[in-house]
Design an enzyme around this catalytic site. Structure first.
Site, mmCIF file in Angstrom:
data_model
loop_
_atom_site.group_PDB
_atom_site.id
_atom_site.type_symbol
_atom_site.label_atom_id
_atom_site.label_comp_id
_atom_site.label_asym_id
_atom_site.label_seq_id
_atom_site.Cartn_x
_atom_site.Cartn_y
_atom_site.Cartn_z
ATOM 1 N N GLU A 75 -48.897 -102.724 35.437
ATOM 2 C CA GLU A 75 -48.399 -104.097 35.252
ATOM 3 C C GLU A 75 -49.565 -105.070 35.111
ATOM 4 O O GLU A 75 -49.614 -106.107 35.782
ATOM 5 C CB GLU A 75 -47.496 -104.508 36.425
ATOM 6 C CG GLU A 75 -46.197 -103.744 36.493
ATOM 7 C CD GLU A 75 -45.237 -104.300 37.557
ATOM 8 O OE1 GLU A 75 -45.692 -104.959 38.504
ATOM 9 O OE2 GLU A 75 -44.022 -104.067 37.424
ATOM 10 N N GLU A 78 -39.809 -98.497 35.599
ATOM 11 C CA GLU A 78 -39.440 -98.757 36.995
ATOM 12 C C GLU A 78 -38.068 -99.395 37.012
ATOM 13 O O GLU A 78 -37.922 -100.603 36.784
ATOM 14 C CB GLU A 78 -40.434 -99.718 37.675
ATOM 15 C CG GLU A 78 -41.784 -99.118 37.966
ATOM 16 C CD GLU A 78 -42.688 -100.033 38.811
ATOM 17 O OE1 GLU A 78 -42.239 -101.134 39.216
ATOM 18 O OE2 GLU A 78 -43.834 -99.641 39.061
#
Ligand code: NAG
Ligand code: NAG
Ligand code: NAG
Ligand code: NAG
Ligand code: NAG
Ligand code: NAG
Length: 639
Positions: free
Chosen positions: A180, A260
């Site tokens: 991320e 995710e």
């Protein structure tokens, strides 16, 4: 034979036997992955080997396989493996190669997330604290000192991983670059390109590399880079087509991937337990799978932040010991209704394995264990401080003292008479993270990062001031990851900086492991003056696993009613922190693998605030029921 020669020799062999080598790739024409030439979609689940004792890896992986998953996703926490520069540990609970082999033997592919930064609600997002020896290091950037450390770590790790790549006969189908990164302020493309080159250098041209970012264009801007497949993450209740449309912005062609998909959420001490309903999880999961997308369920099993491994968010809020995550398998690996509901959804999209699902592990209530006070931290200093005191005018941090985790003991004197209550303060909010203060051996208060910056003390000039400072876990997300611990700025007494410090770096785990605390006489001090606080001190007790009951030892949970805050070990294994006065977690998971039937089991407790022992029965309890969701109100609760 040259490498080239070996390659053509292998090709020749394969040509002769007619078998194509294993392959895994992105198929841009057909918007899918391709495995051994066939169209392929993964339905994966996250499991962190670092949060599960090795003895249970197989059980958890098998349960994941039986749920219908065909892959797992795991993070590699750098700080779990390289505790000081160049000193690597891949043994026991850190045996990553064994974990990968187990996954493969069970029939699961692996999506590897080696960081170097992983977030993961893990101390410092997996980065080793020793990186902070360079005070102004810019982590997750092209800072040369950071890059040098990353290069040597990856130079150790990636060659170990190479034989486990799918192309080389192993289970790893893809490898994530960073984590991320688009959510981080630095937005350093050179850093991302450097990681890309490093991974290509060690892992080869063929392996699928990918990035993961939040499903919005803002995140993809700094997170996605040329040549690395961009994927997104989002949870139940999201607009699935809108989220994947965002991925399409970065990757017009290729498979849709949610790296995710949140089955639950994380917790913080002092905040209510996070829970996500099974219904919400399965509804959106069904939408994702109906679109033909690939998905990884984060977490499929959360596990436990044993020892000191929990991270924290800012403004400073530490995560508890349990990383149950409200996932389909509980912290202890138990099956939940969420597990079976997810399995029913997966069943609509792929053939799931037949056979018995391994059952939830039995739990045993070993009952109540009487604890007796051993020494206070200050009495035990000689035993638990292995490197001897360091003196300096102003306070030093954990890193200055070469200590990464746990507790450091600071000592100075009151320079003036404080006959009336006088403020002892950390005006720059520099207690990282909690300081247990006593004057002349009497507990006088607790300073807490972001919450309590000043307490009053009284005492004569020359009185001894002892301050035990707890590192409650480093920030794992955002700008605050350069999270120095200890007294990171001056403490003041009546607005004047305190000086003349003696500091003891503490190796409590080492002392507990060597049984040193138990060999000492119980404290000789008489009854302490009545006080809501007591000095930080050790307590010990033992329990025996009963005879004549089959299949013991079994898992259990330790509950600490009337205790306040501290750390607990069983047979030298650091189970983590307890803080029932703050909640929401009230019990700690105790895996059977650390218990023994051969000898009494030792329970060691470090209570920081106030033990029940001074005013009544002094016990800890072993029960069969976990409580990670109690709503506990605290006097220190701030919004
Ligand atoms: C979901 O997003 C799509 C595409 O952006 C949009 O057309 C649709 O209206 C959204 N659905 C809902 C329920 O908001
Ligand atoms: C503190 O007070 C005592 C009397 O109570 C006095 O003798 C002493 O000089 C004072 N010390 C300082 C540093 O003010
Ligand atoms: C410290 O003592 C002063 C004077 O008695 C009082 O006004 C103040 O509220 C106290 N501060 C704390 C944090 O207890
Ligand atoms: C403490 O204060 C002194 C004097 O102002 C300063 O030189 C020093 O850097 C400060 N130390 C810390 C850790 O902030
Ligand atoms: C418990 O502690 C005692 C004293 O240190 C030690 O002799 C014994 O081996 C420990 N038991 C276990 C199971 O570790
Ligand atoms: C906590 O979780 C248990 C088990 O899922 C549930 O029965 C209980 O109602 C929950 N308690 C609270 C306060 O949410």
């Amino acid at each position: 034979m040259s490498l080239l020669g070996l390659g053509s020799f292998l090709l020749l062999l394969l040509g002769l036997t007619g078998a194509a080598p294993p392959s895994f790739s992105v198929d841009y024409q057909n918007d899918c992955f391709r495995k051994d030439g066939e169209k392929f979609r993964y339905i994966s689940g996250s499991i962190h080997y670092s949060r599960i004792p090795r003895a249970y890896w197989k059980d958890r992986l098998l349960k994941m396989y039986m749920a219908g998953l065909n892959a797992i996703q795991t993070y590699i926490p750098w700080n779990f493996h390289e505790d000081s520069p160049g000193s690597y540990d891949f043994s026991g609970d850190r045996d990553l190669e064994y974990f990968l082999q187990l996954a493969q033997d069970i029939g699961l592919l692996v999506i590897l997330r080696p960081g170097p930064y992983i977030c993961a609600e893990w101390d410092m997002g997996g980065l080793p604290a020793w990186l902070l020896h360079k005070q102004d290091i810019v982590l997750r950037s092209s800072d040369p000192d950071y890059i040098a450390a990353v290069d040597s770590w990856m130079g150790k790790l990636l060659p170990m991983m190479k034989p486990f790549l799918y192309q080389n006969g192993g289970p790893i189908i893809s490898v994530q670059v960073e984590n991320e990164y688009g959510s981080y302020f630095a937005c350093d493309y050179n850093y991302m390109r450097h990681l890309y080159k490093l991974m290509r250098f060690y892992l080869g041209e063929e392996v699928v590399l990918f990035t993961t970012d939040g499903a919005s264009l803002g995140f993809l801007k700094c997170g996605a880079i040329q040549g690395v497949y961009a994927t997104v993450d989002f949870g139940p209740g999201s607009n699935v087509s809108a989220a994947f449309a965002t991925q399409r912005h970065a990757e017009p062609y290729g498979p849709l991937v949610n790296s995710e998909y949140y089955t639950g959420w994380l917790d913080h001490w002092g905040s209510p337990h996070s829970a996500v309903s099974t219904k919400d999880v399965v509804v959106t999961l069904n939408e994702i799978l109906a679109m033909g997308a690939n998905v990884n369920l984060y977490m499929f099993i959360g596990g436990t932040n044993f020892g000191y491994w929990n991270g924290a968010n800012s403004p400073y809020a530490a995560q508890p010991t349990s990383y149950d995550y409200n996932a389909p398998l509980t912290e202890a690996g138990d099956l939940t209704e969420k597990y079976f509901a997810i399995r029913e959804v997966i069943k609509m999209y792929r053939k799931i394995p037949e056979g018995l699902i391994p059952p939830s592990s039995p739990k045993f209530a070993y009952g109540s264990v009487k604890m007796q006070q051993l020494q206070t931290v200050s009495e035990a200093l000689e035993t638990i401080s292995f490197s001897g005191p360091v003196e300096s005018l102003f306070p030093q941090t954990f890193i200055d003292l070469n200590q990464a985790f746990g507790y450091v003991f600071y000592r100075t004197k009151l320079p003036v008479n404080c006959s009336t209550p006088t403020p002892l303060a950390s005006p720059l909010n520099g207690v990282h993270d909690r300081a247990y203060v006593s004057v002349d051996g009497v507990a006088s208060g607790i300073l807490e990062r972001g919450k309590v910056l000043s307490i009053n003390v009284t005492g004569k000039a020359g009185s001894q001031v002892d301050i035990l400072v707890e590192n409650m876990g480093r920030i794992n997300y955002g700008k605050g990851i350069n999270d120095f611990k200890g007294l990171v700025s001056n403490l003041t007494l009546d607005n004047v900086a305190l000086t003349g410090w003696t500091m003891y770096s503490l190796g409590i785990d080492q002392a507990v492991n060597q049984g040193l605390l138990w060999e000492m006489k119980p404290t000789s001090s008489g009854p302490l003056p009545p006080s809501v606080l007591s000095l930080p001190a050790f307590y010990g007790g033992t329990f025996i696993i009963p005879d004549g009951i089959p299949d013991l030892p079994q898992d259990t949970y330790i509950s600490m009613p009337k205790w306040h805050k501290g750390q607990v070990w069983i047979n030298g294994f650091n189970l983590g922190r307890y803080w029932p006065t703050r909640g929401p977690q009230l019990t700690l998971y105790v895996p059977a693998s650390i218990l023994t039937t051969d000898a009494p089991n030792n329970v060691t407790v470090l209570e920081l605030e106030a033990a029940p022992c001074l005013s009544g029965p002094c016990t800890v309890e072993f029960t069969t029921t976990p409580i990670v969701n109690a709503t506990v109100h605290s006097e220190h609760r701030h919004v």
